[in-house]
Design a protein around this motif. Structure first.
Motif, PDB file in Angstrom:
ATOM      1  N   CYS A  96       0.851  -1.182   0.000  1.00  0.00           N
ATOM      2  CA  CYS A  96       0.000   0.000   0.000  1.00  0.00           C
ATOM      3  C   CYS A  96       0.889   1.234   0.000  1.00  0.00           C
ATOM      4  O   CYS A  96       2.038   1.203   0.415  1.00  0.00           O
ATOM      5  N   LYS A  97       0.316   2.334  -0.508  1.00  0.00           N
ATOM      6  CA  LYS A  97       1.089   3.571  -0.596  1.00  0.00           C
ATOM      7  C   LYS A  97       0.129   4.707  -0.943  1.00  0.00           C
ATOM      8  O   LYS A  97      -0.925   4.484  -1.516  1.00  0.00           O
ATOM      9  N   THR A  98       0.530   5.910  -0.602  1.00  0.00           N
ATOM     10  CA  THR A  98      -0.161   7.088  -1.094  1.00  0.00           C
ATOM     11  C   THR A  98       0.746   7.786  -2.088  1.00  0.00           C
ATOM     12  O   THR A  98       1.970   7.705  -1.989  1.00  0.00           O
ATOM     13  N   TYR A  99       0.150   8.478  -3.068  1.00  0.00           N
ATOM     14  CA  TYR A  99       0.945   9.131  -4.116  1.00  0.00           C
ATOM     15  C   TYR A  99       1.918  10.152  -3.557  1.00  0.00           C
ATOM     16  O   TYR A  99       3.012  10.358  -4.098  1.00  0.00           O
ATOM     17  N   SER A 100       1.533  10.798  -2.473  1.00  0.00           N
ATOM     18  CA  SER A 100       2.269  11.991  -2.034  1.00  0.00           C
ATOM     19  C   SER A 100       3.586  11.706  -1.330  1.00  0.00           C
ATOM     20  O   SER A 100       4.393  12.616  -1.154  1.00  0.00           O
ATOM     21  N   TYR A 101       3.807  10.475  -0.901  1.00  0.00           N
ATOM     22  CA  TYR A 101       5.030  10.136  -0.188  1.00  0.00           C
ATOM     23  C   TYR A 101       5.729   8.974  -0.877  1.00  0.00           C
ATOM     24  O   TYR A 101       5.112   7.955  -1.165  1.00  0.00           O
TER      25      TYR A 101
END
Length: 114
Positions: A96-101
């Motif tokens: 999982c990941k968010t685009y911003s980091y």
């Protein structure tokens, strides 16, 4: 610091189900859309599913549409991936990941095999 800890993977037979979890920390989770990715051996990492910060909007890769469901609990800083009707082609390490980091967790291995 930003951190993602994925869990819930394992060995499952074709047609089976798994529920993955990802605990996020180090940022204001409820402000960010979240994504699940996967990487199979010898293949590029691919985006599997996305969910908006509120959870009201979701998107899926064609390969998993109708079988996988992404959800989130902003009170627990956790995003989930419910995987049903699993196929051998779903075998991969899931992240999982968010685009911003630009931070990746260790991932969780999903193996679909009889």
């Amino acid at each position: 610091q930003v951190q993602f800890v994925e869990s819930g993977g394992g060995l499952v037979q074709p047609g089976g189900s798994l529920r993955l979890s990802c605990a996020a920390s180090g940022f204001t989770f409820s402000n960010y859309a979240m994504n699940w990715y996967r990487q199979a051996p010898g293949k590029e990492r691919e985006l599997v599913a996305s969910i908006s910060n509120t959870g009201l909007r979701t998107n899926y890769a064609d390969s998993v549409k109708g079988r996988f469901t992404i959800s989130r609990d902003n009170a627990k800083n956790t995003v989930y991936l419910q995987m049903n009707s699993l196929k051998p082609d779903d075998t991969a390490v899931y992240y999982c990941k968010t685009y911003s980091y630009d931070t990746w967790g260790q991932g969780t291995q999903v193996t679909v095999s009889s």
